[in-house]
Design a protein around this motif. Structure first.
Motif, PDB file in Angstrom:
ATOM      1  N   UNK A  85       0.834  -1.210   0.000  1.00  0.00           N
ATOM      2  CA  UNK A  85       0.000   0.000   0.000  1.00  0.00           C
ATOM      3  C   UNK A  85       0.859   1.246   0.000  1.00  0.00           C
ATOM      4  N   UNK A  86       1.817   1.304   0.901  1.00  0.00           N
ATOM      5  CA  UNK A  86       2.654   2.498   1.029  1.00  0.00           C
ATOM      6  C   UNK A  86       3.516   2.716  -0.216  1.00  0.00           C
ATOM      7  N   UNK A  87       4.128   1.656  -0.742  1.00  0.00           N
ATOM      8  CA  UNK A  87       4.961   1.766  -1.947  1.00  0.00           C
ATOM      9  C   UNK A  87       4.138   2.210  -3.152  1.00  0.00           C
ATOM     10  N   UNK A  88       2.998   1.563  -3.339  1.00  0.00           N
ATOM     11  CA  UNK A  88       2.139   1.865  -4.491  1.00  0.00           C
ATOM     12  C   UNK A  88       1.565   3.282  -4.369  1.00  0.00           C
ATOM     13  N   UNK A  89       1.195   3.686  -3.167  1.00  0.00           N
ATOM     14  CA  UNK A  89       0.645   5.023  -2.965  1.00  0.00           C
ATOM     15  C   UNK A  89       1.690   6.096  -3.277  1.00  0.00           C
ATOM     16  N   UNK A  90       2.934   5.878  -2.854  1.00  0.00           N
ATOM     17  CA  UNK A  90       3.999   6.840  -3.159  1.00  0.00           C
ATOM     18  C   UNK A  90       4.201   6.960  -4.669  1.00  0.00           C
ATOM     19  N   UNK A  91       4.216   5.828  -5.361  1.00  0.00           N
ATOM     20  CA  UNK A  91       4.369   5.845  -6.819  1.00  0.00           C
ATOM     21  C   UNK A  91       3.159   6.514  -7.484  1.00  0.00           C
ATOM     22  N   UNK A  92       1.966   6.267  -6.944  1.00  0.00           N
ATOM     23  CA  UNK A  92       0.748   6.858  -7.518  1.00  0.00           C
ATOM     24  C   UNK A  92       0.722   8.374  -7.328  1.00  0.00           C
ATOM     25  N   UNK A  93       1.189   8.850  -6.206  1.00  0.00           N
ATOM     26  CA  UNK A  93       1.229  10.301  -5.987  1.00  0.00           C
ATOM     27  C   UNK A  93       2.177  10.974  -6.969  1.00  0.00           C
ATOM     28  N   UNK A  94       3.317  10.339  -7.217  1.00  0.00           N
ATOM     29  CA  UNK A  94       4.261  10.877  -8.205  1.00  0.00           C
ATOM     30  C   UNK A  94       3.633  10.846  -9.606  1.00  0.00           C
ATOM     31  N   UNK A  95       2.944   9.744  -9.927  1.00  0.00           N
ATOM     32  CA  UNK A  95       2.279   9.623 -11.226  1.00  0.00           C
ATOM     33  C   UNK A  95       1.169  10.655 -11.370  1.00  0.00           C
ATOM     34  N   UNK A  96       0.450  10.935 -10.304  1.00  0.00           N
ATOM     35  CA  UNK A  96      -0.620  11.929 -10.353  1.00  0.00           C
ATOM     36  C   UNK A  96      -0.060  13.305 -10.679  1.00  0.00           C
ATOM     37  N   UNK A  97       1.098  13.638 -10.131  1.00  0.00           N
ATOM     38  CA  UNK A  97       1.713  14.941 -10.424  1.00  0.00           C
ATOM     39  C   UNK A  97       2.133  15.025 -11.898  1.00  0.00           C
ATOM     40  N   UNK A  98       2.591  13.898 -12.454  1.00  0.00           N
ATOM     41  CA  UNK A  98       3.050  13.886 -13.848  1.00  0.00           C
ATOM     42  C   UNK A  98       1.913  13.755 -14.850  1.00  0.00           C
ATOM     43  N   UNK A  99       1.008  12.806 -14.618  1.00  0.00           N
ATOM     44  CA  UNK A  99       0.021  12.427 -15.638  1.00  0.00           C
ATOM     45  C   UNK A  99      -1.442  12.623 -15.242  1.00  0.00           C
ATOM     46  N   UNK A 100      -1.701  12.961 -13.991  1.00  0.00           N
ATOM     47  CA  UNK A 100      -3.089  13.155 -13.568  1.00  0.00           C
ATOM     48  C   UNK A 100      -3.624  11.984 -12.753  1.00  0.00           C
ATOM     49  N   UNK A 102      -6.315   9.967 -13.147  1.00  0.00           N
ATOM     50  CA  UNK A 102      -6.724   8.740 -13.844  1.00  0.00           C
ATOM     51  C   UNK A 102      -5.525   7.819 -14.048  1.00  0.00           C
ATOM     52  N   UNK A 103      -4.398   8.394 -14.453  1.00  0.00           N
ATOM     53  CA  UNK A 103      -3.183   7.590 -14.649  1.00  0.00           C
ATOM     54  C   UNK A 103      -2.695   7.023 -13.316  1.00  0.00           C
ATOM     55  N   UNK A 104      -2.819   7.808 -12.254  1.00  0.00           N
ATOM     56  CA  UNK A 104      -2.389   7.346 -10.933  1.00  0.00           C
ATOM     57  C   UNK A 104      -3.259   6.194 -10.446  1.00  0.00           C
ATOM     58  N   UNK A 105      -4.560   6.267 -10.652  1.00  0.00           N
ATOM     59  CA  UNK A 105      -5.451   5.178 -10.242  1.00  0.00           C
ATOM     60  C   UNK A 105      -5.186   3.920 -11.058  1.00  0.00           C
ATOM     61  N   UNK A 106      -4.873   4.082 -12.321  1.00  0.00           N
ATOM     62  CA  UNK A 106      -4.534   2.927 -13.155  1.00  0.00           C
ATOM     63  C   UNK A 106      -3.231   2.286 -12.658  1.00  0.00           C
ATOM     64  N   UNK A 107      -2.257   3.113 -12.306  1.00  0.00           N
ATOM     65  CA  UNK A 107      -0.997   2.611 -11.767  1.00  0.00           C
ATOM     66  C   UNK A 107      -1.236   1.824 -10.479  1.00  0.00           C
ATOM     67  N   UNK A 108      -2.119   2.324  -9.622  1.00  0.00           N
ATOM     68  CA  UNK A 108      -2.440   1.617  -8.380  1.00  0.00           C
ATOM     69  C   UNK A 108      -2.953   0.217  -8.689  1.00  0.00           C
ATOM     70  N   UNK A 109      -3.891   0.112  -9.600  1.00  0.00           N
ATOM     71  CA  UNK A 109      -4.441  -1.194  -9.949  1.00  0.00           C
ATOM     72  C   UNK A 109      -3.394  -2.137 -10.512  1.00  0.00           C
ATOM     73  N   UNK A 110      -2.585  -1.640 -11.439  1.00  0.00           N
ATOM     74  CA  UNK A 110      -1.578  -2.486 -12.090  1.00  0.00           C
ATOM     75  C   UNK A 110      -0.491  -2.944 -11.115  1.00  0.00           C
ATOM     76  N   UNK A 111       0.083  -1.994 -10.372  1.00  0.00           N
ATOM     77  CA  UNK A 111       1.176  -2.350  -9.454  1.00  0.00           C
ATOM     78  C   UNK A 111       0.688  -3.209  -8.293  1.00  0.00           C
TER      79      UNK A 111
END
Length: 154
Positions: A85-100, A102-111
């Motif tokens: 949870x913590x690892x994926x959330x950190x990656x998703x927050x970074x992705x949200x800053x870069x791509x928005x 929707x991309x962050x939520x998709x990353x959460x599901x995939x990772x």
């Protein structure tokens, strides 16, 4: 004045009964007609449970939900699931800053899915995590005076 035997209500009723008799409500035939398939219950794997739990809570945290502030035990996560949870959330927050978002939520599901499958559900690290039981045994502990100290499942 005579009343007609064929009032509109009688015509509608007769037409409905005729339609039903002609097969509108016919069930499966005994001569090999197809029957509707019966759904077969499927057991959810530990990896699927892990993916559902971790991705749900990581998504809630990303959105800033009120319930995102619960601790890992209140969320029903094992220690390993919380680490995911913590690892994926950190990656998703970074992705949200870069791509928005929707991309962050998709990353959460995939990772989350990849990590939960790799760790076979990530359930082995917590003494508090137990798979759901269909017949839990309720245990009540009392103190010296007979007051209930705690109630839990075994």
């Amino acid at each position: 004045m005579t009343t007609s035997r064929h009032t509109p209500a009688r015509i509608v009723i007769a037409a409905t009964l005729a339609a039903l008799a002609l097969g509108g409500c016919a069930g499966p035939s005994r001569d090999g007609g197809a029957e509707a398939p019966t759904p077969v219950p499927r057991r959810t794997s530990a990896a699927e449970l892990c993916t559902a739990l971790v991705s749900h809570w990581a998504g809630e945290a990303l959105k800033g939900s009120t319930w995102a502030g619960l601790d890992w035990e209140q969320k029903g996560l094992s220690n390993e699931q919380y680490a995911i949870h913590e690892d994926v959330l950190a990656a998703a927050r970074a992705e949200e800053r870069r791509q928005g978002r929707a991309a962050a939520l998709e990353l959460i599901g995939d990772q989350t899915k990849a990590r939960c499958e790799a760790l076979k559900g990530a359930t082995g690290s917590s003494e508090n995590w137990r798979p759901p039981s269909h017949n839990p045994k309720i245990v009540t502990e009392s103190n010296y005076f007979g007051n209930v100290k705690s109630t839990h499942f075994r």
